[in-house]
Write an enzyme that holds these catalytic residues in place. Sequence first.
Site, PDB file in Angstrom:
ATOM      1  N   ALA A   1      10.174  34.340  41.112  1.00  0.00           N
ATOM      2  CA  ALA A   1      11.252  34.068  42.076  1.00  0.00           C
ATOM      3  C   ALA A   1      10.837  32.929  43.003  1.00  0.00           C
ATOM      4  CB  ALA A   1      11.549  35.328  42.893  1.00  0.00           C
TER       5      ALA A   1
ATOM      6  N   HIS B   1       8.738  46.475  45.357  1.00  0.00           N
ATOM      7  CA  HIS B   1       8.602  45.126  44.786  1.00  0.00           C
ATOM      8  C   HIS B   1       8.984  45.104  43.298  1.00  0.00           C
ATOM      9  CE1 HIS B   1       7.315  41.037  44.962  1.00  0.00           C
ATOM     10  NE2 HIS B   1       6.426  41.190  44.014  1.00  0.00           N
TER      11      HIS B   1
ATOM     12  N   VAL C   1      11.233  36.836  38.828  1.00  0.00           N
ATOM     13  CA  VAL C   1      10.934  37.907  39.773  1.00  0.00           C
ATOM     14  C   VAL C   1       9.554  37.651  40.391  1.00  0.00           C
ATOM     15  CG1 VAL C   1      10.001  39.405  37.935  1.00  0.00           C
ATOM     16  CG2 VAL C   1      10.825  40.448  40.036  1.00  0.00           C
ATOM     17  N   SER C   2       9.403  37.959  41.669  1.00  0.00           N
ATOM     18  CA  SER C   2       8.132  37.852  42.382  1.00  0.00           C
ATOM     19  C   SER C   2       7.624  36.401  42.365  1.00  0.00           C
ATOM     20  CB  SER C   2       7.139  38.851  41.764  1.00  0.00           C
ATOM     21  OG  SER C   2       5.989  38.960  42.554  1.00  0.00           O
ATOM     22  N   SER C   3       6.454  36.127  41.794  1.00  0.00           N
ATOM     23  CA  SER C   3       5.998  34.730  41.742  1.00  0.00           C
ATOM     24  C   SER C   3       7.017  33.888  40.971  1.00  0.00           C
ATOM     25  CB  SER C   3       4.622  34.642  41.077  1.00  0.00           C
ATOM     26  OG  SER C   3       4.112  33.337  41.150  1.00  0.00           O
TER      27      SER C   3
END
Length: 315
Positions: free
Chosen positions: A141, A282, A137-139
Amino acid sequence: MAMLTTVYLLALATGALSASIQKITTSLDKNPSKVGFYLYVPDKLVSSPPVLVNPHWCHGSALDAYKGTQYAALADQHGFLIIYPDSSNTADKCWDVSSPGTLRHDGGGDSLGIVSMVNYTLAKYKADPGRVFVSGVSSGAMMTTTLVATYPDVFAAGSAYSGVPFGCFQAPTNTTAQVDYWGDACATGKLTKSPSDWASLVKEAYPGYNGWRAKMQIFHGTADTTLNYTCFTEEVKQWNGVFNYSQTATTVTPNTPVAGWTKSVYGADDWFEAYSAAGVTHNIQQQENLTLAWFDLACTGSDCFRWGKEVIERK
Ligand SMILES: *[C@@H]1O[C@H](CO)[C@@H](O)[C@H](O)[C@H]1NC(C)=O
Ligand SMILES: *[C@@H]1O[C@H](CO)[C@@H](O)[C@H](O)[C@H]1NC(C)=O
Ligand SMILES: *[C@@H]1O[C@H](CO)[C@@H](O)[C@H](O)[C@H]1NC(C)=O
Ligand SMILES: *[C@@H]1O[C@H](CO)[C@@H](O)[C@H](O)[C@H]1NC(C)=O
Ligand SMILES: *[C@@H]1O[C@H](CO)[C@@H](O)[C@H](O)[C@H]1NC(C)=O
């Protein structure tokens, strides 16, 4: 430099885990950015086990990813291995998804170190090189996308929550700090490209490569103020470009897997699916069971991973 400030609340792991996470201290030949290596080996591994790589988010760690998702509990049930890489970037614990090295096959950076961990794990546990998966997830991802683009020969499928297109955070050549560059234009949704230009970035990550491409599953909230929703619509363009699919979905299913989320499948081969989460920020809720099914990790027996076998047999 702006940074991701979202803090992920750690979900309490459901039930006691049977095994525990280990820090692997064996030094790896190719780990130029000294990524930390944590491995979860459940008590009962299936034979020729699959491998899941689960890179953490910014300001998170391998241990946070381990504690904050259900994957370790699911590995106990289904007998697969989990690699939790740990960023050596103590400033913000974001992955390097911007330097020329990490964005290129065998170019160095965090992506190369993580692939070295995959190789170590495949050899040590006689794991299945055809069933290596990555999700974050996020970084995490962004690293997922970086890994599938730069090492398409290693990863069978990817699942990216609240990420950006591959190459979207690429540092301009005149930037001095190319590692951990914050792609502001990307994050705010100002960086857009044509599908073929996005696809070219993926192809240039491993020039001359014509083999397997990981199938992709992506998720994004429409109310994401850290990585604008445009990052998602650009990702859709990119993967359809890579797979040479129409930008028009073949099926659209509302309220899947939760109310307000819309699932769109592109192409005819079930190779790319995108989930748009209405009103979600987010801090998206990962859908571990859905991602597990996407990787076919819950399957045991001889009839697993048909999508992989059928493609391999066709070659
Ligand atoms: C991983 O193993 C493959 C196959 O043996 C090899 O081609 C590749 O160079 C290795 N990569 C790393 C980073 O060690
Ligand atoms: C890099 O190049 C761009 C475009 O030419 C320019 O706008 C920017 O100011 C340059 N940045 C630095 C750090 O030189
Ligand atoms: C995403 O960017 C667009 C265009 O700048 C803006 O209108 C929208 O409000 C942004 N979305 C969020 C959730 O901030
Ligand atoms: C891409 O798809 C189009 C339309 O379906 C087709 O005409 C074209 O040959 C495909 N290109 C490649 C490289 O497969
Ligand atoms: C995921 O699947 C397991 C069974 O494999 C079930 O126990 C669990 O409740 C499911 N979790 C969610 C969030 O649906």
